[in-house]
Design an enzyme around this catalytic site. Structure first.
Site, short mmCIF file in Angstrom:
data_model
loop_
_atom_site.label_atom_id
_atom_site.label_comp_id
_atom_site.label_asym_id
_atom_site.label_seq_id
_atom_site.Cartn_x
_atom_site.Cartn_y
_atom_site.Cartn_z
N THR A 136 73.51 27.12 63.65
CA THR A 136 74.76 27.46 64.35
C THR A 136 75.45 28.59 63.57
O THR A 136 74.97 29.00 62.50
CB THR A 136 75.74 26.27 64.40
N ASP A 179 89.15 24.20 71.67
CA ASP A 179 88.78 24.85 70.41
C ASP A 179 89.95 25.72 69.97
O ASP A 179 90.76 26.16 70.79
CB ASP A 179 87.52 25.71 70.61
N ASN A 220 84.60 17.08 67.13
CA ASN A 220 83.53 17.86 66.52
C ASN A 220 84.03 19.09 65.75
O ASN A 220 83.28 19.70 65.01
CB ASN A 220 82.57 18.28 67.65
N TYR A 250 84.41 20.11 51.66
CA TYR A 250 83.66 19.73 52.87
C TYR A 250 83.00 18.37 52.70
O TYR A 250 83.08 17.50 53.56
CB TYR A 250 82.61 20.82 53.15
N ILE A 252 71.65 22.50 60.95
CA ILE A 252 71.50 22.90 62.35
C ILE A 252 71.77 24.40 62.47
O ILE A 252 72.71 24.92 61.82
CB ILE A 252 72.50 22.11 63.24
N LYS A 299 83.91 15.05 54.94
CA LYS A 299 82.94 14.37 55.81
C LYS A 299 82.72 12.91 55.35
O LYS A 299 82.50 12.04 56.19
CB LYS A 299 81.62 15.16 55.84
P1 NAD Z 1 80.63 26.18 64.58
O1 NAD Z 1 81.35 26.95 63.53
O2 NAD Z 1 79.87 26.90 65.63
O3 NAD Z 1 81.62 25.18 65.34
C1 NAD Z 1 82.82 24.72 64.82
C2 NAD Z 1 83.88 24.92 65.87
O4 NAD Z 1 85.10 24.31 65.42
C3 NAD Z 1 84.17 26.41 66.12
O5 NAD Z 1 84.07 26.69 67.49
C4 NAD Z 1 85.58 26.58 65.59
O6 NAD Z 1 86.33 27.56 66.28
C5 NAD Z 1 86.15 25.19 65.79
N1 NAD Z 1 87.32 24.95 64.96
C6 NAD Z 1 87.51 25.28 63.66
N2 NAD Z 1 88.73 24.94 63.27
C7 NAD Z 1 89.35 24.36 64.34
C8 NAD Z 1 90.64 23.80 64.56
N3 NAD Z 1 91.56 23.77 63.58
N4 NAD Z 1 90.92 23.29 65.78
C9 NAD Z 1 90.01 23.33 66.77
N5 NAD Z 1 88.78 23.86 66.63
C10 NAD Z 1 88.46 24.37 65.42
O7 NAD Z 1 79.65 25.22 63.78
P2 NAD Z 1 78.84 23.91 64.19
O8 NAD Z 1 77.73 23.86 63.23
O9 NAD Z 1 78.60 23.82 65.64
O10 NAD Z 1 79.88 22.78 63.73
C11 NAD Z 1 80.31 21.72 64.56
C12 NAD Z 1 80.55 20.50 63.70
O11 NAD Z 1 79.30 20.07 63.17
C13 NAD Z 1 81.47 20.70 62.51
O12 NAD Z 1 82.31 19.57 62.35
C14 NAD Z 1 80.50 20.80 61.34
O13 NAD Z 1 81.09 20.44 60.13
C15 NAD Z 1 79.45 19.83 61.79
N6 NAD Z 1 78.14 19.94 61.15
C16 NAD Z 1 77.42 21.08 61.27
C17 NAD Z 1 76.16 21.14 60.66
C18 NAD Z 1 75.29 22.37 60.73
O14 NAD Z 1 74.29 22.44 60.01
N7 NAD Z 1 75.60 23.36 61.57
C19 NAD Z 1 75.69 20.06 59.93
C20 NAD Z 1 76.46 18.90 59.85
C21 NAD Z 1 77.69 18.86 60.48
#
Ligand code: NAD
Length: 260
Positions: free
Chosen positions: A199, A45, A98, A164, A197, A168
């Protein structure tokens, strides 16, 4: 190799797995779920301390984990990361790409160039760079499984968060292209499309907007946001041999939101 979680079905026993964006949320839950299924995990990360904490949690639960900092938008950083995973595990069997950022809520005409560039760099270029080096590492070992994190925002649009949405949708295209290019080499490439989700990301998006969040929940068939663990379970299956005929697929895990 020491069996992780003795007594459990060794579904992924001894398999080495790389997870990016694994300092929290969906990535951390997926690291824990993969380790529970027997995989050795390497969590990476931008937040190196958060990744180290995820690895510590895996080890505390009896699994095997290492961690590293990585910026998925930087080729040199991703190349170094993949080399570190191969050095640690000898190979990469599964990868969960991810890492992602939500960017600004702006619609197309009011989006700033820097914001657009950063979201595309992390969410889309980051997935491409990860696959580029992961696939190169998988090819000499007869294949592997890759899961990219797209989103329901990769299947349908919203007026805001335009970068975004674009990023995606791009991930779904890259996933299909990679699946077709490497199927004959034993590499499966799929994407998970989470709905809403609970988070840190959705915490930021809905901060101070309880009414907006309630309105959205009313449009989710199952009447609630999902948990990171509910995505993690899907990802573990997508990487497993049980999903051996799943390829180029966008798996929506959204409590029925897109079906409505
Ligand atoms: P989150 O913000 O907890 O996790 C995202 C992680 O990515 C963080 O730990 C962040 O430090 C890391 N990150 C950001 N930029 C980075 C980089 N340049 N290099 C390495 N790491 C990096 O949020 P989450 O909801 O767990 O998101 C995880 C994935 O799920 C993301 O791709 C997000 O777009 C996707 N997503 C989330 C949801 C939701 O509702 N939470 C829905 C659909 C998709």
């Amino acid at each position: 190799i020491k069996p992780a979680f003795p007594g459990r079905t060794p579904m992924l026993e001894t398999k080495g797995r790389l997870l990016t964006g694994a300092a929290g949320g969906i990535g951390r839950a997926s690291a824990l779920a993969a380790a529970r299924a027997g995989a050795r995990v390497f969590v990476a990360d931008l937040d190196a301390a958060g990744a180290e904490e995820s690895a510590r949690l895996v080890r505390a639960a009896g699994g095997q984990a290492q961690a590293a900092g990585c910026d998925v938008a930087q080729a040199a950083s991703v190349k170094t990361l993949v080399a570190a995973v191969v050095a640690a595990f000898g190979r990469i069997d599964c990868a969960f790409n991810n890492a992602g950022i939500e960017g600004s809520p702006a619609p197309v005409a009011s989006l700033e160039e820097d914001d657009f560039d950063r979201v595309i760099a992390v969410n889309l270029k980051g997935v491409w760079l990860a696959m580029k080096y992961e696939i190169a590492a998988m090819l000499p070992h007869g294949g592997g499984a890759i899961v990219n994190t797209a989103s329901i925002a990769g299947l349908v649009g919203t007026p805001g968060y335009s970068a975004y949405i674009a990023s995606k949708h791009g991930v779904t295209g890259l996933t299909k292209s990679a699946a077709l290019a490497y199927a004959s080499h034993g590499i499966r490439v799929n994407a998970v499309c989470p709905g809403f989700i609970e988070t840190a990301m959705t915490g930021r998006i809905f901060e101070g907007q309880a009414a907006r969040k309630e309105g959205l929940i009313a449009r989710i068939a199952q009447g609630r946001f999902g948990t990171p663990e509910e995505i993690a379970e899907a990802v573990v299956w997508m990487c497993s041999d049980g999903a051996r005929y799943l390829n180029g697929h966008m798996l929506t895990v959204d409590g029925g939101y897109v079906a409505m």
